[in-house]
Scaffold this active site. Structure first.
Site, short mmCIF file in Angstrom:
data_model
loop_
_atom_site.label_atom_id
_atom_site.label_comp_id
_atom_site.label_asym_id
_atom_site.label_seq_id
_atom_site.Cartn_x
_atom_site.Cartn_y
_atom_site.Cartn_z
N THR A 45 49.79 32.04 48.46
CA THR A 45 49.59 33.44 48.09
C THR A 45 50.90 34.21 48.26
O THR A 45 51.67 33.93 49.17
CB THR A 45 48.43 34.09 48.88
OG1 THR A 45 48.34 35.48 48.56
CG2 THR A 45 48.57 33.91 50.38
N SER A 46 51.14 35.16 47.36
CA SER A 46 52.43 35.84 47.33
C SER A 46 52.57 36.91 48.41
O SER A 46 53.66 37.40 48.66
CB SER A 46 52.65 36.48 45.97
OG SER A 46 51.65 37.46 45.73
N ASP A 65 37.95 31.43 41.37
CA ASP A 65 37.44 30.14 40.89
C ASP A 65 36.57 29.52 41.99
O ASP A 65 36.49 30.04 43.11
CB ASP A 65 38.58 29.20 40.48
CG ASP A 65 39.46 28.77 41.65
OD1 ASP A 65 38.92 28.32 42.69
OD2 ASP A 65 40.71 28.88 41.53
N HIS A 119 37.63 38.34 47.00
CA HIS A 119 37.80 39.04 45.72
C HIS A 119 36.70 38.69 44.73
O HIS A 119 36.85 38.89 43.53
CB HIS A 119 39.18 38.71 45.11
CG HIS A 119 40.32 39.34 45.85
ND1 HIS A 119 41.64 38.99 45.66
CD2 HIS A 119 40.34 40.32 46.79
CE1 HIS A 119 42.42 39.72 46.46
NE2 HIS A 119 41.66 40.52 47.17
N CYS A 127 24.97 43.15 38.51
CA CYS A 127 24.28 44.19 37.74
C CYS A 127 24.55 45.55 38.38
O CYS A 127 24.19 45.79 39.53
CB CYS A 127 22.78 43.91 37.71
SG CYS A 127 21.87 45.20 36.85
N ALA A 141 51.35 22.80 46.84
CA ALA A 141 50.15 22.74 47.68
C ALA A 141 49.57 21.33 47.76
O ALA A 141 49.09 20.92 48.82
CB ALA A 141 49.10 23.72 47.15
N ASN A 173 53.49 27.40 51.25
CA ASN A 173 53.67 28.00 49.91
C ASN A 173 54.79 27.27 49.18
O ASN A 173 55.65 26.65 49.80
CB ASN A 173 54.03 29.49 50.06
CG ASN A 173 53.70 30.30 48.81
OD1 ASN A 173 52.56 30.32 48.37
ND2 ASN A 173 54.69 30.96 48.24
N GLN A 226 41.21 34.35 48.08
CA GLN A 226 41.35 35.46 47.13
C GLN A 226 41.00 34.98 45.73
O GLN A 226 40.95 35.76 44.80
CB GLN A 226 42.79 35.98 47.13
CG GLN A 226 43.26 36.49 48.48
CD GLN A 226 44.77 36.71 48.48
OE1 GLN A 226 45.25 37.77 48.11
NE2 GLN A 226 45.51 35.71 48.88
P1 OAD Z 1 50.16 35.35 43.13
O1 OAD Z 1 50.30 34.93 41.71
O2 OAD Z 1 50.58 36.72 43.50
O3 OAD Z 1 50.98 34.36 44.06
C1 OAD Z 1 50.87 32.97 43.92
C2 OAD Z 1 51.69 32.32 45.01
O4 OAD Z 1 51.48 30.91 44.94
C3 OAD Z 1 53.19 32.55 44.91
O5 OAD Z 1 53.71 32.87 46.19
C4 OAD Z 1 53.74 31.19 44.46
O6 OAD Z 1 55.02 30.90 44.98
C5 OAD Z 1 52.71 30.25 45.03
N1 OAD Z 1 52.56 29.00 44.27
C6 OAD Z 1 52.66 28.79 42.94
N2 OAD Z 1 52.44 27.52 42.62
C7 OAD Z 1 52.19 26.88 43.81
C8 OAD Z 1 51.90 25.53 44.16
N3 OAD Z 1 51.80 24.57 43.25
N4 OAD Z 1 51.73 25.24 45.46
C9 OAD Z 1 51.82 26.21 46.42
N5 OAD Z 1 52.09 27.49 46.13
C10 OAD Z 1 52.28 27.83 44.84
O7 OAD Z 1 48.64 35.07 43.54
P2 OAD Z 1 47.83 35.62 44.81
O8 OAD Z 1 48.71 35.78 45.98
O9 OAD Z 1 46.63 34.77 44.96
O10 OAD Z 1 43.56 39.93 42.92
O11 OAD Z 1 47.40 37.03 44.27
C11 OAD Z 1 46.62 37.84 45.09
C12 OAD Z 1 45.69 38.69 44.26
O12 OAD Z 1 46.43 39.39 43.26
C13 OAD Z 1 44.68 37.92 43.44
O13 OAD Z 1 43.53 37.56 44.18
C14 OAD Z 1 44.34 38.87 42.35
C15 OAD Z 1 45.74 39.32 42.00
O14 OAD Z 1 45.85 40.53 41.38
C16 OAD Z 1 42.68 40.61 42.18
O15 OAD Z 1 42.48 40.35 41.00
C17 OAD Z 1 41.95 41.67 42.93
ZN ZN Z 2 19.78 44.37 37.26
#
Ligand code: OAD
Ligand code: ZN
Length: 232
Positions: A176-177, A94, A109, A117, A219, A201, A91
C-alpha cells in the site's frame, strides 16, 4: 520475533498487482485512467450514476476472472496456522484474500462483490452488473450501488480495527502506498502503541520512514518469505 502473539496486517492494491489487478497510483494505475472525483465520490455518483455504475461493473467483472497469487496464499496459510490473534485489514475491494482461504479478513473499503441498497440499507452479494438498475432483493427498490467506500465516506469497522491494534504486538503493511487515510495513519497509531512495525512493499512508500523495518520486493516473493520466517 519470538515474542509476537497478536498481529494486524494491512493490505493494499500491491498485494493483488501480480494477480493482474491494476493498482491506483502506480504508472498506468486506475487513478491515471479515471478521475477520482468522477468515479469514486458520492458527488460523482449523483452527477453521473451511469458512468460510476459502468466503471464498477467493469471492475467487478474483471476481478472475478483473476486468481489469488502467492502473497494471498501465504497470508491464508498464516491465518490457518497462527495461534494468536490475527486480523487482515484490507483496503482492497477484491475477494482474493478470501478465495485463497483467509478467514480473518476485514474489508475497510468495502467490496466489489456486494451491492448496497440505499433505500433499505441491505447488503446483498452481487456478481453481475448494476447498470440496468436491478431491484434490491430485500425491498424491491432500484437503489443499488456498489458497496465500496468512496472518498468523503467513512471506512468500515474502524472500531474493530483500532481494538485489534490495541491488542497487537506486530503491525505489518503490505503493498500500500500510504497515501489514503485513515489506513495510512495506522503505522503511526501502532508506533504510539509501541507495537513493532514492518513494511513489505515493492519499493519504499510514502510512509516507509515510520516503520521499524521495511523489506522491498514483489509481494509474491517477500510475503511468502516473511510468513515462512514467522511460522518457522
Ligand atoms: P496504491 O496504488 O496507492 O499503492 C499501491 C502500492 O503497492 C504502491 O506502494 C506500490 O509500490 C505497491 N506495489 C505495486 N506492485 C506491487 C507488488 N507486485 N508487490 C508489492 N507491492 C507492490 O494502492 P493502495 O495503497 O491500496 O481507495 O490505495 C489505497 C486506496 O486508494 C485504495 O483502497 C483506494 C484508492 O483510492 C478507495 O477507493 C477508497
Ligand atoms: Zn433495498
Amino acid at each position: 520475533m519470538t515474542d509476537i502473539r497478536n498481529i494486524v496486517i494491512l493490505t493494499g492494491a500491491g498485494v493483488s498487482a501480480e494477480s493482474g489487478i491494476d493498482t491506483f497510483r502506480d504508472a498506468g494505475g486506475l487513478w491515471e485512467q479515471h478521475k477520482v472525483e468522477d468515479v469514486a465520490t458520492p458527488e460523482g455518483f449523483a452527477r453521473d450514476p451511469d458512468l460510476v455504475l459502468r466503471f464498477y461493473d467493469m471492475r467487478r467483472e474483471a476481478i472475478q476472472a483473476k486468481q489469488p497469487n502467492a502473497a494471498h496464499e501465504a497470508l491464508a496459510r498464516l491465518d490457518r496456522e497462527w495461534d494468536g490473534e490475527l486480523l487482515i485489514v484490507t483496503q482492497n475491494v477484491d475477494d482474493l484474500h478470501e478465495r485463497a482461504g483467509a478467514k480473518r479478513t476485514l474489508h475497510m473499503h468495502g467490496t466489489h462483490l456486494n451491492a448496497w441498497c440505499t433505500a433499505c440499507d441491505a447488503r446483498t452479494r452481487w456478481t453481475g452488473p448494476l447498470i440496468d438498475r436491478p431491484e434490491c432483493p430485500k425491498c424491491g427498490a432500484r437503489s443499488l450501488r456498489p458497496d465500496v467506500v468512496w472518498f468523503g465516506e467513512m471506512p468500515y469497522e474502524m472500531d474493530r480495527i483500532y481494538a485489534a491494534l490495541r491488542q497487537a504486538d506486530l503491525f505489518v503493511s503490505i503493498g500500500t502506498s500510504g497515501a489514503v487515510y485513515p489506513a495510512a495513519g495506522f503505522v503511526r497509531d501502532a508506533r504510539e502503541l509501541r507495537i513493532r512495525t514492518l513494511e513489505l512493499n515493492l519499493e519504499p512508500s510514502q510512509g516507509s520512514r515510520w516503520f521499524h523495518e521495511s523489506r522491498h520486493g514483489p509481494a509474491t516473493q517477500v510475503v511468502p518469505q516473511w510468513v515462512e520466517e514467522l511460522l518457522g
